[in-house]
Design a protein around this motif. Sequence first.
Motif, PDB file in Angstrom:
ATOM      1  N   TRP A   1       0.964  -1.131  -0.082  1.00 56.89           N
ATOM      2  CA  TRP A   1       0.010   0.054  -0.181  1.00 56.89           C
ATOM      3  C   TRP A   1       0.867   1.196   0.083  1.00 56.89           C
ATOM      4  O   TRP A   1       2.021   1.366   0.646  1.00 56.89           O
ATOM      5  CB  TRP A   1      -0.850   0.057   1.209  1.00 56.89           C
TER       6      TRP A   1
ATOM      7  N   LYS B   1     -10.834  -6.443   1.043  1.00 49.06           N
ATOM      8  CA  LYS B   1      -9.427  -6.085   0.897  1.00 49.06           C
ATOM      9  C   LYS B   1      -8.765  -7.065  -0.118  1.00 49.06           C
ATOM     10  O   LYS B   1      -7.285  -6.866   0.169  1.00 49.06           O
ATOM     11  CB  LYS B   1      -8.722  -6.106   2.204  1.00 49.06           C
TER      12      LYS B   1
ATOM     13  N   GLY C   1      -4.973 -10.921   5.544  1.00 44.91           N
ATOM     14  CA  GLY C   1      -4.208  -9.648   5.341  1.00 44.91           C
ATOM     15  C   GLY C   1      -2.815  -9.851   6.196  1.00 44.91           C
ATOM     16  O   GLY C   1      -2.776 -10.647   7.068  1.00 44.91           O
TER      17      GLY C   1
ATOM     18  N   SER D   1      -1.692  -5.728   0.927  1.00 45.39           N
ATOM     19  CA  SER D   1      -2.804  -6.569   0.986  1.00 45.39           C
ATOM     20  C   SER D   1      -2.362  -7.647  -0.194  1.00 45.39           C
ATOM     21  O   SER D   1      -1.481  -7.877  -0.695  1.00 45.39           O
ATOM     22  CB  SER D   1      -3.960  -5.903   0.303  1.00 45.39           C
TER      23      SER D   1
END
Lengths: 277, 467
Positions: free
Chosen positions: B241, B413, B439, B396
């Motif tokens: 991310w 996600k 995750g 993710s």
Amino acid sequence: MYRIIERRMIVPNLHELTVEAPQVTESVRPGNFVIVRPDADGERIPLSVADWDAEAGTVTSIFLQVGASTSKLARRRPGDTIPTYAGPLGQETEIRKYGTVLCVGGCYGIGSVYPVARALREAGNTVIALLEARSSYLLYWQDKFRSVAERTLELTRDGSAGYKGHITRLPEILTLEKIAPDLIVANGCTLQMMLVSRVTKPLGIKTIVNMNPIMIDGTGMCGVCRLTVAGKTKFACVDGPDFDGHEVDWEEFLKRRKTYNPEEVHPLRKSGCASHF
Amino acid sequence: MPKTIAPKKVPMPKQEPFERIRNFDEVALGFTPELARREAERCLACKKPYCVEGCPVGIDIPRFIKHIAEGDFKAGIKTIKERNALPAVCGRVCPQEEQCEKHCVLGKKHEPVAIGRLERFLADWEAASGSIEKPDIAPSNDRKVAVVGSGPAGITVASDLAVLGYAVTMYEALHEAGGVLTYGIPEFRLPKSIVRREVEYVRSLGVKLHLDYIVGKTRTVDRLLKDFDAVFIGAGAGLPWFLEIPGENLNGVYSANEYLTRCNLMKGFRFPACDTPLKRARRVAVFGGGNVAMDAARTALRLGADESHIVYRRSRKELPARLEEVENAEEEGVIFDYLTLPLRLIGDEQGWLVGIECQRMELGEPDASGRRRPVPVKGSEFVMEADASICAIGNSPNPLIPMTTPGLTIGKKGNIEADEETGRTSRENIWAGGDVVTGAATVISAMGAGRKAAKSIHERLSGSKKP
Ligand SMILES: Cc1cc2nc3c(=O)[nH]c(=O)nc-3n(C[C@H](O)[C@H](O)[C@H](O)COP(=O)(O)OP(=O)(O)OC[C@H]3O[C@@H](n4cnc5c(N)ncnc54)[C@H](O)[C@@H]3O)c2cc1C
Ligand code: SF4
């Protein structure tokens, strides 16, 4: 370990590399790339796929010798092995019936646009090839293109073959040759793809480019290959490497492409390509 | 007479900070047998051992500690290995203060027993003794299982099923096995020789390993199912991310994955002996407060940064990283900028990062996670100088497998949805576990998920006839 079947310099500074990798030929498509590591301490570098032979289980790439890793690869001989040859990676070039498609290839992109041209032809398109280089002795694979393209045009900066000048002459060439392409696919160095996109934008001809940023894993894990397309961050390895050339933020891309320039050795700038690969 | 208990853990010898920031060798050196026995004697051998409840794989902790106290290390390691196939790894990287040690009754008044250090001691002792015990392997049952990913989840499934007589093939996208243990966690915290030893162990059980093999690309999961009776997906959470603030495509801006991969997997710290370069930065800012952030900040110091900052929007108390690593980072001189939020990355004309505009925060009301929510302080914007930034705010799961496996239910996600108890997914004959389901989480929870999935695969395949 993957066995090298063939490695030869086809024109100065550009090498053809064929490797035995049946797991790649099983699902490879035009526009894909592979990740190659020349030896145990080597970098992971992406190479576009230029051809393959499903029966023999071999894959061919064309690479430009620029840095440490490609120099190592360039010293390999048939029969040698390399530790990593992973793929096929990336989204394939979208192959469907467009009508008339102009395939522009330069540098190693002459190689990688070839399977695209072939598949487009098989899908029923009229394919025209435009191969460009600094001089005629840097062109290759014209025969292969003649077998799939209606017309194979050449463009050299010194005029030693075909049209004389830079790729920015493209609109003029289209007029002279009376070509009205429904799609242009450009593969080559960053500068070439940027210039093609720049001159086709005013003409309103959709232009697909095959981006070639620095990568490490090639599967979306590191994010080093990110670029901005239509204002959004994309990962070239999983979202691309094909993008709409009119939507790419070229200025940013060129800067990112140079991140490691001082660290890399550029042994042979003579090709006229290395300075803006 | 009740025995007197040393209030503090026996300290584990470490490399001195000034020394260790100049090398990539392991920071903690481990207990000697004497130190281990001294620490083991602190254990009260509770009748109802709460620590065991805190361990996601339920190691019989008091029993292995008793063996150490008695000097029977062989029996000790055997006890651990009944439940945990990777003790050398877990002893080093588990967040013990959140798990086993959190529940230790000693911890109410004193420091808890150093369970992780003792676990690590036994694993290292066994490795040094050179005779690693192998379990009995059941005769082949003619069933084939493919395992995607060679991180802790994949390794656990592969070894559990191999022991039960399955023919297991593990596919790994990268050129080395181990998952995050190999490409993410740095050498100074988890030596790669240990990971390699564990991978070799799994192979010694008969597991086949294909490297450079990207499932979803080289072959799809459905293609694998033509050759295998079941597929387990343990592909981790590898998609980084970013903060999604302006300037993140400047040069000098890294994802933690890129930074750590360049250093660990590609041995960038040995450039130019190894070919993958890693730029030396002077002032590095790492965004995030977890283990990944600590690892990145400490790696930057070792690569010669003058200053390495952790920029975290909450305070020290909320740092999700293992406490021991926070302390190590502090000792090494990592600068912690708490209650600070990056707003914008500033570049020079060539597109290189030169500074970061940040804002000060203060803690407000608790949010859904129970932690106090950071809220911006108006007018507190300032610019910090930096020539590299590393984003370590999370990952993710990689979309490659979800994109190419029709019928697999995917969560919001991007995670693969799987049953918590069995690892079964929405598709028949496909199981999943570890970070790809939860995750980014922990090594031990990935192993726990792998163990449950192996059990479920075994139940399913041994209960049905071969088609
Ligand atoms: C820097 C860092 C530090 C950490 N520190 C700690 C710590 O101190 N303590 C702790 O408990 N946890 C820590 N973690 C978290 C922990 O490492 C993970 O939770 C754990 O490794 C997850 O295990 P896994 O098996 O699910 O996945 P991973 O370890 O991520 O392994 C997945 C593997 O699958 C491979 N793969 C992915 N896609 C494919 C595909 N399509 N085909 C084939 N292979 C594929 C990947 O290359 C990878 O090797 C840390 C994580 C990081 C990044
Ligand atoms: S595996 Fe982790 S949680 Fe379990 S006892 Fe060991 S250190 Fe504690």
